[in-house]
Design a protein around this motif. Structure first.
Motif, PDB file in Angstrom:
ATOM      1  N   LEU A 107      -5.358   0.958 -23.083  1.00  0.00           N
ATOM      2  CA  LEU A 107      -4.242   1.227 -22.173  1.00  0.00           C
ATOM      3  C   LEU A 107      -4.424   2.567 -21.458  1.00  0.00           C
ATOM      4  N   VAL A 108      -4.859   3.577 -22.211  1.00  0.00           N
ATOM      5  CA  VAL A 108      -5.055   4.897 -21.601  1.00  0.00           C
ATOM      6  C   VAL A 108      -6.176   4.845 -20.555  1.00  0.00           C
ATOM      7  N   ALA A 109      -7.261   4.143 -20.867  1.00  0.00           N
ATOM      8  CA  ALA A 109      -8.362   4.020 -19.899  1.00  0.00           C
ATOM      9  C   ALA A 109      -7.883   3.312 -18.636  1.00  0.00           C
ATOM     10  N   LEU A 110      -7.092   2.244 -18.810  1.00  0.00           N
ATOM     11  CA  LEU A 110      -6.575   1.502 -17.658  1.00  0.00           C
ATOM     12  C   LEU A 110      -5.667   2.385 -16.800  1.00  0.00           C
ATOM     13  N   GLY A 111      -4.770   3.122 -17.467  1.00  0.00           N
ATOM     14  CA  GLY A 111      -3.864   4.007 -16.734  1.00  0.00           C
ATOM     15  C   GLY A 111      -4.609   5.132 -16.037  1.00  0.00           C
ATOM     16  N   ASN A 112      -5.575   5.745 -16.732  1.00  0.00           N
ATOM     17  CA  ASN A 112      -6.370   6.825 -16.134  1.00  0.00           C
ATOM     18  C   ASN A 112      -7.096   6.334 -14.884  1.00  0.00           C
ATOM     19  N   PHE A 113      -7.706   5.135 -14.983  1.00  0.00           N
ATOM     20  CA  PHE A 113      -8.436   4.608 -13.827  1.00  0.00           C
ATOM     21  C   PHE A 113      -7.476   4.334 -12.671  1.00  0.00           C
ATOM     22  N   GLY A 114      -6.299   3.781 -12.986  1.00  0.00           N
ATOM     23  CA  GLY A 114      -5.325   3.502 -11.928  1.00  0.00           C
ATOM     24  C   GLY A 114      -4.929   4.761 -11.178  1.00  0.00           C
ATOM     25  N   ALA A 116      -6.606   7.730 -11.055  1.00  0.00           N
ATOM     26  CA  ALA A 116      -7.751   8.323 -10.364  1.00  0.00           C
ATOM     27  C   ALA A 116      -8.119   7.511  -9.121  1.00  0.00           C
ATOM     28  N   PHE A 117      -8.063   6.172  -9.227  1.00  0.00           N
ATOM     29  CA  PHE A 117      -8.420   5.326  -8.094  1.00  0.00           C
ATOM     30  C   PHE A 117      -7.397   5.460  -6.962  1.00  0.00           C
ATOM     31  N   THR A 118      -6.132   5.605  -7.322  1.00  0.00           N
ATOM     32  CA  THR A 118      -5.095   5.808  -6.299  1.00  0.00           C
ATOM     33  C   THR A 118      -5.380   7.064  -5.484  1.00  0.00           C
ATOM     34  N   VAL A 119      -5.709   8.152  -6.194  1.00  0.00           N
ATOM     35  CA  VAL A 119      -6.013   9.414  -5.499  1.00  0.00           C
ATOM     36  C   VAL A 119      -7.290   9.269  -4.668  1.00  0.00           C
ATOM     37  N   ALA A 120      -8.277   8.540  -5.182  1.00  0.00           N
ATOM     38  CA  ALA A 120      -9.518   8.328  -4.422  1.00  0.00           C
ATOM     39  C   ALA A 120      -9.228   7.645  -3.091  1.00  0.00           C
ATOM     40  N   CYS A 121      -8.382   6.622  -3.121  1.00  0.00           N
ATOM     41  CA  CYS A 121      -8.033   5.909  -1.881  1.00  0.00           C
ATOM     42  C   CYS A 121      -7.256   6.811  -0.931  1.00  0.00           C
ATOM     43  N   MET A 122      -6.299   7.565  -1.480  1.00  0.00           N
ATOM     44  CA  MET A 122      -5.500   8.462  -0.633  1.00  0.00           C
ATOM     45  C   MET A 122      -6.369   9.531   0.015  1.00  0.00           C
ATOM     46  N   MET A 123      -7.255  10.143  -0.776  1.00  0.00           N
ATOM     47  CA  MET A 123      -8.089  11.223  -0.238  1.00  0.00           C
ATOM     48  C   MET A 123      -9.079  10.683   0.791  1.00  0.00           C
ATOM     49  N   ALA A 124      -9.591   9.465   0.556  1.00  0.00           N
ATOM     50  CA  ALA A 124     -10.506   8.872   1.534  1.00  0.00           C
ATOM     51  C   ALA A 124      -9.787   8.642   2.854  1.00  0.00           C
ATOM     52  N   PHE A 125      -8.550   8.182   2.774  1.00  0.00           N
ATOM     53  CA  PHE A 125      -7.756   7.957   3.986  1.00  0.00           C
ATOM     54  C   PHE A 125      -7.503   9.274   4.715  1.00  0.00           C
ATOM     55  N   ILE A 211     -13.001  10.591 -16.912  1.00  0.00           N
ATOM     56  CA  ILE A 211     -11.825  10.416 -16.044  1.00  0.00           C
ATOM     57  C   ILE A 211     -12.065  11.056 -14.676  1.00  0.00           C
ATOM     58  N   VAL A 212     -12.683  12.231 -14.646  1.00  0.00           N
ATOM     59  CA  VAL A 212     -13.040  12.825 -13.355  1.00  0.00           C
ATOM     60  C   VAL A 212     -13.943  11.857 -12.590  1.00  0.00           C
ATOM     61  N   ASN A 213     -14.850  11.210 -13.312  1.00  0.00           N
ATOM     62  CA  ASN A 213     -15.768  10.280 -12.653  1.00  0.00           C
ATOM     63  C   ASN A 213     -15.067   9.017 -12.149  1.00  0.00           C
ATOM     64  N   MET A 214     -13.927   8.665 -12.771  1.00  0.00           N
ATOM     65  CA  MET A 214     -13.151   7.524 -12.267  1.00  0.00           C
ATOM     66  C   MET A 214     -12.603   7.802 -10.873  1.00  0.00           C
ATOM     67  N   PHE A 215     -12.539   9.086 -10.509  1.00  0.00           N
ATOM     68  CA  PHE A 215     -12.180   9.460  -9.136  1.00  0.00           C
ATOM     69  C   PHE A 215     -13.429   9.615  -8.268  1.00  0.00           C
ATOM     70  N   LEU A 216     -14.400  10.388  -8.770  1.00  0.00           N
ATOM     71  CA  LEU A 216     -15.556  10.747  -7.942  1.00  0.00           C
ATOM     72  C   LEU A 216     -16.331   9.527  -7.452  1.00  0.00           C
ATOM     73  N   PHE A 217     -16.571   8.567  -8.345  1.00  0.00           N
ATOM     74  CA  PHE A 217     -17.465   7.462  -7.976  1.00  0.00           C
ATOM     75  C   PHE A 217     -16.796   6.426  -7.063  1.00  0.00           C
ATOM     76  N   PRO A 218     -15.567   6.005  -7.365  1.00  0.00           N
ATOM     77  CA  PRO A 218     -14.902   5.137  -6.372  1.00  0.00           C
ATOM     78  C   PRO A 218     -14.758   5.822  -5.010  1.00  0.00           C
ATOM     79  N   PHE A 219     -14.418   7.114  -5.019  1.00  0.00           N
ATOM     80  CA  PHE A 219     -14.301   7.854  -3.754  1.00  0.00           C
ATOM     81  C   PHE A 219     -15.646   7.882  -3.033  1.00  0.00           C
ATOM     82  N   SER A 220     -16.699   8.144  -3.798  1.00  0.00           N
ATOM     83  CA  SER A 220     -18.037   8.183  -3.206  1.00  0.00           C
ATOM     84  C   SER A 220     -18.407   6.834  -2.596  1.00  0.00           C
ATOM     85  N   MET A 221     -18.075   5.725  -3.285  1.00  0.00           N
ATOM     86  CA  MET A 221     -18.397   4.404  -2.752  1.00  0.00           C
ATOM     87  C   MET A 221     -17.594   4.102  -1.492  1.00  0.00           C
ATOM     88  N   ILE A 222     -16.329   4.505  -1.480  1.00  0.00           N
ATOM     89  CA  ILE A 222     -15.502   4.290  -0.282  1.00  0.00           C
ATOM     90  C   ILE A 222     -16.089   5.055   0.904  1.00  0.00           C
TER      91      ILE A 222
END
Length: 280
Positions: A107-114, A116-125, A211-222
């Motif tokens: 559950l914690v991994a799922l929440g952390n990814f959610g 981090a991924f939200t911020v990755a999408c926002m920052m990419a935008f 957890i930092v990487n859950m942001f960095l890598f999706p952001f990098s792919m976007i």
């Protein structure tokens, strides 16, 4: 700084692990989501500061702000529950079982990814003004980080996988010292100081945090990073998460538990000496 003896805060570590096992699904997910989001914002903030100032150490010095914020709000990172939750099982707390530990971690991994991924999408935008520009130097820098920390490790095969595993282990050794260090004080300033140094160290040294990487890598792919999801999972997230587990649990949680909770019997040197003197 009001100091707490290690034997006291070691018991608090076990209590904290037990508390997280019994936390509701809703609260676990919300706290994990917020932790992932705040840590992602702290990461992009630190990278931005480092690039604009030309000083990596300045970015590393400021990164702990995010970690300290989420700690005070009692939000949960996967790296933290890796260290604390198993202690409740080892201490044989009623109701704490392996399936319940895995439930908490999942559950914690799922929440952390959610988060981090939200911020990755926002920052990419934001960086691309709605995906109408290339994102500039900061976006380019993050995309190269994603490639170097996946394909860069893959180029060395098994040695590359072990390298990223050890980087993850060292990371959570330091991060967990920050979590545990905050328990040695009852004051806000004391907790802040105890957390700041080990968190700054891991960020500046380039150790790998799952957890930092859950942001960095999706952001990098976007942003156009030239690697796949499989590359990310196989050559970064999986070995980093395993390294985080070993670093936090083995080098921090178990070490403190087995010397401050399960303290060994004292040596009997004085008594033996007296008995020997009587015998003489």
């Amino acid at each position: 700084m009001s100091y707490i003896n290690p034997s006291e805060f070691a018991t608090k570590m076990v209590d904290a692990g037990e508390e997280k096992v019994f936390m509701s699904t809703k609260d676990t997910l919300i706290r994990a989501y917020m932790a992932g989001a705040i840590l992602a914002l702290a990461a992009v903030f630190a990278i931005t500061v480092a690039m604009k100032s030309g000083s990596p150490i300045l970015g590393a010095c400021l990164f702990p702000v995010g970690f300290i914020m989420l700690y005070f709000m009692k939000f949960d990172l996967l790296t933290g529950v890796f260290t604390l939750v198993p202690l409740a099982w080892i201490d044989k707390r009623p109701g704490v079982t392996i399936p319940q530990i895995l439930r908490n971690w999942g559950l914690v991994a799922l929440g952390n990814f959610g988060g981090a991924f939200t911020v990755a999408c926002m920052m990419a935008f934001i960086f691309t003004v709605g995906f109408n520009t290339d994102g500039g130097a900061i976006a380019q820098k993050v995309s190269t980080i994603g490639e170097s920390r996946t394909l860069g490790y893959a180029a060395y095969g098994t040695d590359g996988w072990l390298t990223v595993f050890i980087r993850g282990m060292l990371c959570n050794w330091m991060v967990s010292m920050g979590v545990v260090g905050a328990m040695i004080s009852t004051s806000v300033s004391g907790k802040w100081l105890a957390m700041w140094m080990p968190i700054m160290l891991f960020f500046f040294m380039g150790f790998e945090h799952s957890i930092v990487n859950m942001f960095l890598f999706p952001f990098s792919m976007i942003m156009g990073g030239d690697f796949t999801v499989v590359d990310y999972l196989l050559w970064n997230e999986l070995p980093v998460a395993l390294g985080n587990l070993v670093g936090g649990l083995v080098f921090v949680g178990l070490m403190i538990y087995y010397t401050h909770v399960k303290t060994g019997a004292k040596r009997n040197l004085t008594r033996n000496t007296k008995e020997e003197q009587k015998a003489a």
